[in-house]
Motif scaffolding. Structure first.
Motif, short mmCIF file in Angstrom:
data_model
loop_
_atom_site.label_atom_id
_atom_site.label_comp_id
_atom_site.label_asym_id
_atom_site.label_seq_id
_atom_site.Cartn_x
_atom_site.Cartn_y
_atom_site.Cartn_z
N VAL A 1 0.11 -0.82 -0.07
CA VAL A 1 -0.02 -0.30 0.18
C VAL A 1 1.08 0.76 -0.06
CG1 VAL A 1 -1.91 0.80 1.32
CG2 VAL A 1 -1.66 -0.96 1.29
N GLY A 2 0.97 2.03 -1.25
CA GLY A 2 1.64 3.14 -1.51
C GLY A 2 0.95 4.69 -1.52
N GLY A 3 1.27 5.63 -0.77
CA GLY A 3 0.45 7.23 -1.28
C GLY A 3 0.21 7.44 -2.48
N PHE A 4 1.02 7.97 -3.23
CA PHE A 4 1.53 8.04 -4.65
C PHE A 4 1.59 7.34 -5.64
CE2 PHE A 4 -0.22 11.79 -2.48
CZ PHE A 4 -1.83 11.85 -2.72
N PRO A 5 1.60 7.03 -7.01
CA PRO A 5 2.58 6.26 -7.75
C PRO A 5 3.69 7.44 -8.27
CG PRO A 5 0.50 6.41 -9.01
CD PRO A 5 0.64 6.54 -7.62
N ILE A 6 4.12 7.90 -7.29
CA ILE A 6 5.52 9.52 -8.51
C ILE A 6 7.06 8.04 -7.74
CG2 ILE A 6 4.00 11.09 -7.28
CD1 ILE A 6 5.77 11.70 -4.97
N PRO A 7 7.82 8.64 -8.67
CA PRO A 7 9.27 7.95 -8.21
C PRO A 7 9.95 7.86 -6.85
CG PRO A 7 8.79 9.82 -10.16
CD PRO A 7 7.90 10.03 -9.13
N GLU A 8 9.28 8.29 -6.69
CA GLU A 8 9.67 8.22 -4.50
C GLU A 8 9.43 7.25 -3.61
OE1 GLU A 8 8.47 11.10 -5.59
OE2 GLU A 8 10.77 12.10 -6.05
N VAL A 9 7.94 7.03 -4.31
CA VAL A 9 7.51 5.46 -4.05
C VAL A 9 7.32 4.48 -4.74
CG1 VAL A 9 5.13 4.57 -2.83
CG2 VAL A 9 5.10 6.79 -2.92
N ASN A 10 7.29 4.70 -5.98
CA ASN A 10 8.53 3.29 -6.69
C ASN A 10 9.08 2.62 -6.70
OD1 ASN A 10 5.03 4.41 -7.74
ND2 ASN A 10 6.43 5.25 -9.67
N ARG A 11 10.43 3.33 -6.97
CA ARG A 11 11.16 3.65 -6.46
C ARG A 11 11.75 1.90 -5.26
NH1 ARG A 11 13.08 8.54 -5.08
NH2 ARG A 11 13.54 9.23 -7.20
N LEU A 12 11.12 2.78 -4.05
CA LEU A 12 11.16 1.37 -3.18
C LEU A 12 9.94 0.20 -3.43
CD1 LEU A 12 11.21 4.07 -0.59
CD2 LEU A 12 12.62 3.34 -1.63
N MET A 13 8.99 0.23 -3.96
CA MET A 13 8.51 -0.95 -3.64
C MET A 13 8.83 -2.11 -4.74
SD MET A 13 4.61 0.73 -4.60
CE MET A 13 3.41 0.66 -2.57
N HIS A 14 10.02 -1.11 -5.72
CA HIS A 14 10.09 -1.81 -6.87
C HIS A 14 11.55 -2.75 -6.17
CE1 HIS A 14 8.46 -1.87 -10.39
NE2 HIS A 14 8.29 -0.13 -10.70
N ALA A 15 11.74 -2.23 -5.22
CA ALA A 15 13.45 -2.82 -4.55
C ALA A 15 13.55 -3.63 -3.78
CB ALA A 15 14.38 -1.92 -3.87
N PHE A 16 11.94 -3.20 -3.21
CA PHE A 16 10.92 -4.85 -2.13
C PHE A 16 11.06 -5.81 -2.92
CE2 PHE A 16 7.63 -6.37 -0.51
CZ PHE A 16 8.16 -6.51 1.24
N MET A 17 10.20 -5.61 -4.21
CA MET A 17 10.35 -6.39 -4.08
C MET A 17 11.12 -7.84 -5.56
SD MET A 17 7.17 -4.82 -6.77
CE MET A 17 5.93 -5.84 -7.66
N ALA A 18 12.25 -7.23 -5.60
CA ALA A 18 13.24 -7.87 -6.02
C ALA A 18 13.79 -8.92 -5.22
CB ALA A 18 14.16 -6.57 -7.10
N GLY A 19 13.81 -7.81 -4.04
CA GLY A 19 14.60 -8.40 -2.91
C GLY A 19 13.89 -10.08 -2.66
N ALA A 20 12.03 -9.71 -2.65
CA ALA A 20 11.48 -10.78 -1.61
C ALA A 20 11.53 -11.52 -3.24
CB ALA A 20 10.12 -9.95 -2.02
N GLN A 21 11.78 -11.54 -3.87
CA GLN A 21 12.07 -12.49 -5.39
C GLN A 21 13.37 -12.89 -5.24
OE1 GLN A 21 10.81 -9.89 -8.48
NE2 GLN A 21 8.76 -10.97 -8.67
N GLU A 22 13.92 -12.53 -4.22
CA GLU A 22 15.61 -13.40 -4.20
C GLU A 22 14.82 -14.57 -3.72
OE1 GLU A 22 18.88 -13.25 -5.17
OE2 GLU A 22 19.03 -10.32 -5.81
N MET A 23 14.22 -14.40 -2.35
CA MET A 23 14.00 -15.81 -1.98
C MET A 23 12.82 -16.50 -2.69
SD MET A 23 15.71 -15.59 0.95
CE MET A 23 15.44 -16.58 1.28
N ASN A 24 12.07 -16.32 -3.51
CA ASN A 24 11.02 -16.49 -3.69
C ASN A 24 10.41 -16.18 -5.61
OD1 ASN A 24 8.54 -17.80 -4.76
ND2 ASN A 24 7.60 -18.16 -2.54
#
Length: 340
Positions: free
Chosen positions: A166-189
């Motif tokens: 759940v994010g505030g707005f889909p702006i770069p400040e939020v998007n880049r953190l979400m993408h990084a989080f998702m990449a980290g999660a996918q390292e495990m699965n």
């Protein structure tokens, strides 16, 4: 747009080089004055200072004031429509530096700054610095390094393989953190699925909470809490959450496993030093949020010590070391993330 770490290293070199070639580009300040007098600094924020992102700026400013580098005053809950007026009022009061966030008022704010060339402005912005406006430096929370590491923890702790974000707005400040989080999660699965939603507000805990409820009903057993309210939903439904920008585990000891922390001190301290030396110039201070600069970190696991799979802990340790020594760079992706 996807950027790499070496591009930001170049940005930092430009910042450092600015002190040697500032000339007319620097904010003109009399030398020898700043050593004896603390800078007069004002903060202008569109949300309460308790809000995650703004709280990091506020805490850093209070620390600088405590050690005597600055005197600090601030305005919170400033509407975008009022922001240029408040900006001008502080400039008229003789502030040496004004810090804040102009995401919603980029053009109007920059017009005000042009009228006060002797005031240094350090502003959160989605845009880059403008050489024609030498008294404005921009920054952003480039904490993708810590977000990536928190994603590894999330990927190891989810059992359903379904994570709600759940994010505030889909702006770069939020998007880049979400993408990084998702990449980290996918390292495990690599098969993890993500539910992604934006609430259209920086501070609406009830709406964030309701959005998180819907994700839980749709199978999520782990939530990425980019906004306040998400961890409340996780706590009430008995699932886990990952925090963002600040450490909220003390408030949710059985819910928040880890958090990606933003440390604004390196950013603010670099700007203070530049203003004091008379070398403040148009620059991008985003690099100071990188882990290599001490601008972000993964919060202590606290109550979840001994509960996180060892494989995830080992990977976090290895990736942290690689990020710090420069052998691994977390990709910066500012595009809007989508649900799987």
């Amino acid at each position: 747009m996807t950027l790499k770490t070496d591009e930001f290293k170049m940005s930092r070199r430009a910042i450092l080089a600015g002190s040697a070639a500032a000339g007319v580009m620097a904010v003109a300040q009399p030398q020898g004055v700043w050593a004896a007098e603390p800078l007069k600094v004002a903060g202008i924020y569109t949300v309460p200072v308790e809000q995650q992102w703004v709280s990091r700026i506020h805490v850093a400013a209070l620390a600088a004031q405590e050690r005597g580098d600055i005197t600090y005053t601030f305005s919170e809950n400033t509407a975008n429509t009022d922001y240029p007026r408040v900006l001008r009022e502080y400039a008229e009061q003789g502030m040496d530096m004004i810090v804040g966030e102009i995401f919603g008022v980029e053009a109007e704010a920059r017009e005000v700054m042009a009228d006060y060339p002797d005031v240094a402005f350090l502003m959160g912005s989605s845009f880059k610095e403008d050489p024609s406006l030498p008294n404005l430096s921009v920054f952003d929370n480039y904490i993708q390094d810590a977000s990536y590491l928190s994603g590894i923890i999330a990927g190891a702790m989810t059992t359903s393989g379904n994570i709600g974000m759940v994010g505030g707005f889909p702006i770069p400040e939020v998007n880049r953190l979400m993408h990084a989080f998702m990449a980290g999660a996918q390292e495990m699965n690599p098969d993890i699925k993500f539910q992604v939603s934006f609430i259209g507000s920086w501070f609406d805990p009830p709406k964030a909470k309701e959005t998180a409820y819907a994700m839980i009903e749709n199978g999520a057993d782990m939530l990425y809490a980019e906004r306040f309210g998400v961890s409340d939903a996780a706590k009430e439904k008995g699932i886990l959450a990952i925090g963002n920008v600040i450490d909220t585990q003390s408030d949710y000891p059985d819910t928040v496993v880890a958090s990606a922390l933003w440390h604004f001190e390196p950013t603010l301290d670099a700007a203070i030093a530049a203003v004091k030396s008379g070398t403040f110039a148009a620059a991008d201070y985003g690099v100071y949020s990188f882990m290599q600069e001490g601008g972000c970190s993964l919060a202590p696991y606290g109550t979840f010590e001994g509960k996180i799979p060892q494989a995830a802990l080992d990977l976090v340790a290895a990736k942290t070391a690689a990020i710090k020594d420069g052998s691994f760079a977390v990709t910066i992706n500012d595009e809007e993330p989508k649900s799987s």
